[in-house]
Motif scaffolding. Structure first.
Motif, PDB file in Angstrom:
ATOM      1  N   ASP A 121      12.716   3.875  11.585  1.00  0.00           N
ATOM      2  CA  ASP A 121      12.432   4.757  10.997  1.00  0.00           C
ATOM      3  C   ASP A 121      12.596   4.159   9.603  1.00  0.00           C
ATOM      4  O   ASP A 121      12.960   4.530   8.610  1.00  0.00           O
ATOM      5  N   PRO A 122      11.355   3.514   9.049  1.00  0.00           N
ATOM      6  CA  PRO A 122      11.311   3.280   7.534  1.00  0.00           C
ATOM      7  C   PRO A 122      10.155   4.483   7.098  1.00  0.00           C
ATOM      8  O   PRO A 122      10.274   5.434   7.310  1.00  0.00           O
ATOM      9  N   GLY A 123      11.066   4.140   5.169  1.00  0.00           N
ATOM     10  CA  GLY A 123      11.407   5.933   4.428  1.00  0.00           C
ATOM     11  C   GLY A 123       9.640   6.066   4.531  1.00  0.00           C
ATOM     12  O   GLY A 123       9.669   7.134   4.750  1.00  0.00           O
ATOM     13  N   SER A 150       4.376 -11.287  12.819  1.00  0.00           N
ATOM     14  CA  SER A 150       3.931 -12.108  12.314  1.00  0.00           C
ATOM     15  C   SER A 150       3.034 -11.676  10.917  1.00  0.00           C
ATOM     16  O   SER A 150       1.646 -12.185  11.010  1.00  0.00           O
ATOM     17  N   GLU A 151       2.733 -10.123  10.798  1.00  0.00           N
ATOM     18  CA  GLU A 151       1.851  -9.748   9.422  1.00  0.00           C
ATOM     19  C   GLU A 151       0.272  -9.936   9.987  1.00  0.00           C
ATOM     20  O   GLU A 151      -0.060 -10.016   8.618  1.00  0.00           O
ATOM     21  N   GLY A 152       0.589  -9.648  11.029  1.00  0.00           N
ATOM     22  CA  GLY A 152      -1.495  -9.864  11.065  1.00  0.00           C
ATOM     23  C   GLY A 152      -1.939 -11.446  10.705  1.00  0.00           C
ATOM     24  O   GLY A 152      -3.252 -11.396  10.661  1.00  0.00           O
ATOM     25  N   GLY A 157       3.212  -7.585  -1.287  1.00  0.00           N
ATOM     26  CA  GLY A 157       2.068  -7.954  -0.655  1.00  0.00           C
ATOM     27  C   GLY A 157       1.543  -8.331   0.666  1.00  0.00           C
ATOM     28  O   GLY A 157       0.339  -9.116   1.099  1.00  0.00           O
ATOM     29  N   ASN A 158       1.785  -7.807   1.810  1.00  0.00           N
ATOM     30  CA  ASN A 158       2.153  -7.920   2.854  1.00  0.00           C
ATOM     31  C   ASN A 158       0.263  -7.540   3.622  1.00  0.00           C
ATOM     32  O   ASN A 158      -0.304  -8.441   3.964  1.00  0.00           O
ATOM     33  N   PRO A 159      -0.151  -6.604   3.206  1.00  0.00           N
ATOM     34  CA  PRO A 159      -1.842  -6.494   3.931  1.00  0.00           C
ATOM     35  C   PRO A 159      -2.935  -6.585   2.798  1.00  0.00           C
ATOM     36  O   PRO A 159      -3.738  -6.189   2.664  1.00  0.00           O
ATOM     37  N   ALA A 182      14.240   7.710  -2.094  1.00  0.00           N
ATOM     38  CA  ALA A 182      15.099   7.032  -3.006  1.00  0.00           C
ATOM     39  C   ALA A 182      14.192   6.200  -4.035  1.00  0.00           C
ATOM     40  O   ALA A 182      14.448   6.251  -5.045  1.00  0.00           O
ATOM     41  N   TRP A 183      13.165   5.657  -3.316  1.00  0.00           N
ATOM     42  CA  TRP A 183      12.194   4.230  -3.834  1.00  0.00           C
ATOM     43  C   TRP A 183      11.804   5.072  -4.855  1.00  0.00           C
ATOM     44  O   TRP A 183      11.326   5.009  -6.190  1.00  0.00           O
ATOM     45  N   GLU A 184      10.951   6.766  -4.352  1.00  0.00           N
ATOM     46  CA  GLU A 184       9.316   7.230  -5.153  1.00  0.00           C
ATOM     47  C   GLU A 184      11.240   8.446  -6.300  1.00  0.00           C
ATOM     48  O   GLU A 184      10.538   8.126  -7.573  1.00  0.00           O
TER      49      GLU A 184
HETATM   50  C1  FAD Z   1       9.240   4.845   0.308  1.00  0.00           C
HETATM   51  C2  FAD Z   1       8.780   3.466   0.931  1.00  0.00           C
HETATM   52  C3  FAD Z   1      10.696   2.670   1.551  1.00  0.00           C
HETATM   53  C4  FAD Z   1      10.428   2.235   2.630  1.00  0.00           C
HETATM   54  N1  FAD Z   1      11.375   1.694   3.391  1.00  0.00           N
HETATM   55  C5  FAD Z   1      11.238   0.719   4.418  1.00  0.00           C
HETATM   56  C6  FAD Z   1      12.592   0.908   5.202  1.00  0.00           C
HETATM   57  O1  FAD Z   1      13.698   1.266   5.230  1.00  0.00           O
HETATM   58  N2  FAD Z   1      12.707  -0.052   6.271  1.00  0.00           N
HETATM   59  C7  FAD Z   1      11.004  -0.661   6.344  1.00  0.00           C
HETATM   60  O2  FAD Z   1      11.194  -1.573   6.945  1.00  0.00           O
HETATM   61  N3  FAD Z   1      10.357  -0.881   5.544  1.00  0.00           N
HETATM   62  C8  FAD Z   1       9.997   0.070   4.419  1.00  0.00           C
HETATM   63  N4  FAD Z   1       8.903   0.324   3.496  1.00  0.00           N
HETATM   64  C9  FAD Z   1       7.835  -0.920   3.682  1.00  0.00           C
HETATM   65  C10 FAD Z   1       6.837  -0.228   4.949  1.00  0.00           C
HETATM   66  O3  FAD Z   1       6.364   1.293   5.058  1.00  0.00           O
HETATM   67  C11 FAD Z   1       7.043  -0.576   5.782  1.00  0.00           C
HETATM   68  O4  FAD Z   1       7.178  -2.533   5.878  1.00  0.00           O
HETATM   69  C12 FAD Z   1       5.726  -0.403   6.729  1.00  0.00           C
HETATM   70  O5  FAD Z   1       5.960  -1.319   8.474  1.00  0.00           O
HETATM   71  C13 FAD Z   1       4.135  -0.636   6.494  1.00  0.00           C
HETATM   72  O6  FAD Z   1       3.192  -0.244   7.433  1.00  0.00           O
HETATM   73  P1  FAD Z   1       2.019   0.042   6.853  1.00  0.00           P
HETATM   74  O7  FAD Z   1       1.693   1.437   7.954  1.00  0.00           O
HETATM   75  O8  FAD Z   1       1.960   0.411   5.355  1.00  0.00           O
HETATM   76  O9  FAD Z   1       1.041  -1.258   6.697  1.00  0.00           O
HETATM   77  P2  FAD Z   1       0.240  -2.598   5.946  1.00  0.00           P
HETATM   78  O10 FAD Z   1       1.322  -2.394   4.984  1.00  0.00           O
HETATM   79  O11 FAD Z   1      -0.787  -1.794   5.132  1.00  0.00           O
HETATM   80  O12 FAD Z   1       0.690  -3.732   6.639  1.00  0.00           O
HETATM   81  C14 FAD Z   1       1.812  -4.478   6.773  1.00  0.00           C
HETATM   82  C15 FAD Z   1       1.490  -5.567   7.291  1.00  0.00           C
HETATM   83  O13 FAD Z   1       0.954  -5.464   8.878  1.00  0.00           O
HETATM   84  C16 FAD Z   1      -0.217  -6.083   8.703  1.00  0.00           C
HETATM   85  N5  FAD Z   1      -1.058  -5.282   9.798  1.00  0.00           N
HETATM   86  C17 FAD Z   1      -0.975  -3.871   9.755  1.00  0.00           C
HETATM   87  N6  FAD Z   1      -1.883  -2.747  10.918  1.00  0.00           N
HETATM   88  C18 FAD Z   1      -2.206  -4.002  11.338  1.00  0.00           C
HETATM   89  C19 FAD Z   1      -2.616  -4.358  13.444  1.00  0.00           C
HETATM   90  N7  FAD Z   1      -3.299  -3.527  13.848  1.00  0.00           N
HETATM   91  N8  FAD Z   1      -2.084  -5.673  13.502  1.00  0.00           N
HETATM   92  C20 FAD Z   1      -2.239  -6.644  13.545  1.00  0.00           C
HETATM   93  N9  FAD Z   1      -1.189  -6.276  11.972  1.00  0.00           N
HETATM   94  C21 FAD Z   1      -1.909  -5.386  11.292  1.00  0.00           C
HETATM   95  C22 FAD Z   1      -1.247  -6.285   7.635  1.00  0.00           C
HETATM   96  O14 FAD Z   1      -1.945  -7.102   7.824  1.00  0.00           O
HETATM   97  C23 FAD Z   1       0.352  -6.421   7.157  1.00  0.00           C
HETATM   98  O15 FAD Z   1       0.614  -7.724   7.340  1.00  0.00           O
HETATM   99  C24 FAD Z   1       8.682   0.770   3.053  1.00  0.00           C
HETATM  100  C25 FAD Z   1       8.157   1.403   2.357  1.00  0.00           C
HETATM  101  C26 FAD Z   1       8.016   2.298   0.712  1.00  0.00           C
HETATM  102  C27 FAD Z   1       7.228   2.687   0.341  1.00  0.00           C
END
Ligand code: FAD
Length: 458
Positions: free
Chosen positions: A134-136, A199-201, A80-82, A325-327
């Motif tokens: 490299d997140p998936g 810091s998750e934004g 639920g981060n964003p 894997a998740w998909e």
């Molecule tokens: C199939 C799948 C596999 C995954 N595998 C992994 C994995 O292996 N490892 C892993 O670490 N994660 C994984 N993830 C989770 C996810 O992909 C990561 O956490 C990724 O970093 C999220 O990036 P996003 O661009 O989608 O950001 P969002 O989900 O849109 O946002 C993430 C956070 O960043 C903040 N944010 C976004 N942009 C900015 C900015 N410019 N400035 C400040 N804050 C900002 C948002 O508010 C939110 O808190 C996976 C997700 C999926 C769907």
């Protein structure tokens, strides 16, 4: 806050071109949910800035008017981060997607936050370089920085925090700051770059980053190893990690997941507890020696099969299957949602975490897949269920809670890579004790009105 006043509408619309501010229902709904089950509050509008200066003006206006702002990348988070929790404005950074500069001699790239990691790797690949985390998912660099994302290659290359050298950040009041530098090392004062990474934004908007790059390894060697027992596979990981082999990936997969992969991807993998391994090196001969030692160590731990040296296309297929894997799990259970457990522990405690997780899944008669980036102690359990079936979903929550609490108790963390978001807030006090209060004080100094991505981490 779910609707803007007419004054807000006029003021925000005047800060960007007309096609980059929307209060349309479908745009608002598209920015209401990441891939988790966490529910948000419909934002009042979405804005797509293009420059740091635009971000600064938007932030300054929102600060004066006390409008909550939630940054948005690709929306692939799992906690639920964003997800906006108090409505307000969602700032979608995806149009800030310019790769500003690649400097091969420095092993660096300057990027805007909306650049997708695969696109960055496509462009840096022309120079023989790559950005290793490299997140998936094909996440944005801003989202990866904000979540300190990592992935299957973290054991060799590290997480996003290890690749961020310099940031431009817009603070909640609209002030623009630069942290860090472009030198490979520095001892200059507090490491503010690391403060913003992860810091998750909640502290500001990252509008530009200088990233460290690495050379693309000349040779790769992938191996699949099978065992009769999951615990033996985990033991082999611990032994390999201490052997000097320096694997680039060590992933644990259970038979149930291998079975799904075989079905969906038409693979022919043995449906046994398995390790997917990868090694990087400067010559095929060196990698052959590495494989020989890895085989010996795995066999000492009870491996029943060791297949190495798969062809390049098979290697890519293997890792694509692992990344997806998740998909694959999601598609195998239509109509359901997933609760992804993410915790990390010291390697020595990993075996008991795997055993505990499997037992919990069985005892609660749940659907759950236990796997992980085992080489760095990162455990994932993908639990499957229907959030509207409250009895069933609360069983999944109990499993999640028990595993994560245990991870913290044994000296680990409530999140290895997905971040705190909404889902992990309840473990922060347990994990950090008094230093959680210091985090809260830092948040209050930088964002005294609590407008930046409210409801996350704290
Ligand atoms: C199939 C799948 C596999 C995954 N595998 C992994 C994995 O292996 N490892 C892993 O670490 N994660 C994984 N993830 C989770 C996810 O992909 C990561 O956490 C990724 O970093 C999220 O990036 P996003 O661009 O989608 O950001 P969002 O989900 O849109 O946002 C993430 C956070 O960043 C903040 N944010 C976004 N942009 C900015 C900015 N410019 N400035 C400040 N804050 C900002 C948002 O508010 C939110 O808190 C996976 C997700 C999926 C769907």
């Amino acid at each position: 806050m779910q609707e803007f006043t007419p004054e807000d509408l006029n003021a925000l619309a005047a800060l960007v071109s007309p096609d980059r501010f929307s209060t349309g229902q479908s745009n608002r709904e598209l920015h209401l949910k990441d891939i988790s089950h966490h529910q948000g509050t419909l934002p009042a509008g979405i804005i797509w800035p293009l420059t740091t200066e635009e971000v600064a003006k938007i932030m300054a206006y929102c600060h004066v008017q006390s409008i909550p702002v939630t940054p948005w990348g690709a929306g692939t988070s799992t906690e639920g981060n964003p997800v906006p929790t108090r409505g307000g404005l969602v700032m979608d950074l995806t149009q800030m997607n310019r790769i500003i500069d690649i400097r091969p001699r420095d092993l660096q790239a300057d990027v805007q936050p909306g650049v997708l990691r695969k696109e960055l790797n496509r462009m840096t690949g022309r120079h023989g370089l790559f950005f290793p985390p490299d997140p998936g998912a094909d996440a944005t660099i801003g989202g990866m920085i904000a979540n300190n994302a990592s992935g299957v290659r973290t054991i060799k290359y590290g997480a996003t925090k290890d690749y961020v050298m310099r940031l431009t950040v817009v603070l909640p009041q609209g002030q623009i700051i630069h942290t860090g530098c472009k030198a490979p090392k520095s001892s200059s004062g507090y490491d503010l770059t690391r403060l913003f990474v992860g810091s998750e934004g909640t502290l500001g908007i990252v509008t530009e980053a200088t990233l460290r790059l690495a050379g693309i390894p000349v040779h790769h060697l992938a191996a699949t190893v099978t065992f009769n027992h999951l615990e033996d596979a985990v033991e082999a990981v611990a032994i390999m990690m201490g052997s000097g082999l320096e694997p680039a990936a060590l992933e644990l997969l259970p038979p149930v997941l291998i079975q799904l992969m075989n079905q969906e991807k038409n693979l022919d993998l043995a449906e046994l507890p398995s390790l997917f391994c990868e090694f990087h090196g400067i010559s095929a001969g060196m990698l052959q020696e590495v494989a020989n030692l890895a085989r010996e160590l795995c066999e000492d731990c009870g491996a029943t099969g060791f297949k190495s040296g798969v062809a390049e296309d098979q290697r890519k297929e293997l890792w694509r299957a692992r990344h997806e894997a998740w998909e694959t799990i999601h598609r195998a259970h239509p109509g359901n949602e997933t609760l992804i457990v993410d915790a990390a522990v010291p390697i020595s405690r990993y075996p008991e975490m795997v055993v505990l997780s499997q037992k919990l899944v069985e005892d609660h008669n749940a659907i759950g897949y236990v796997f992980g980036h085992t080489g760095d102690g990162n455990l994932h359990v993908v639990l499957v269920g229907d959030p509207h079936n409250t009895k069933q979903w609360s069983r999944l929550e109990t499993i999640n809670h028990t595993i994560v609490s245990k991870a913290v108790d044994v000296g680990g963390t409530c999140t290895g890579e997905h971040g705190v978001g909404i889902g992990k807030r309840k473990f922060m006090q347990q994990e950090h004790g008094a230093s959680f209060e210091l985090m809260r004080q830092i948040k209050n100094i930088i964002d005294p009105k609590g407008l930046m991505n409210p409801g996350k981490i704290f």
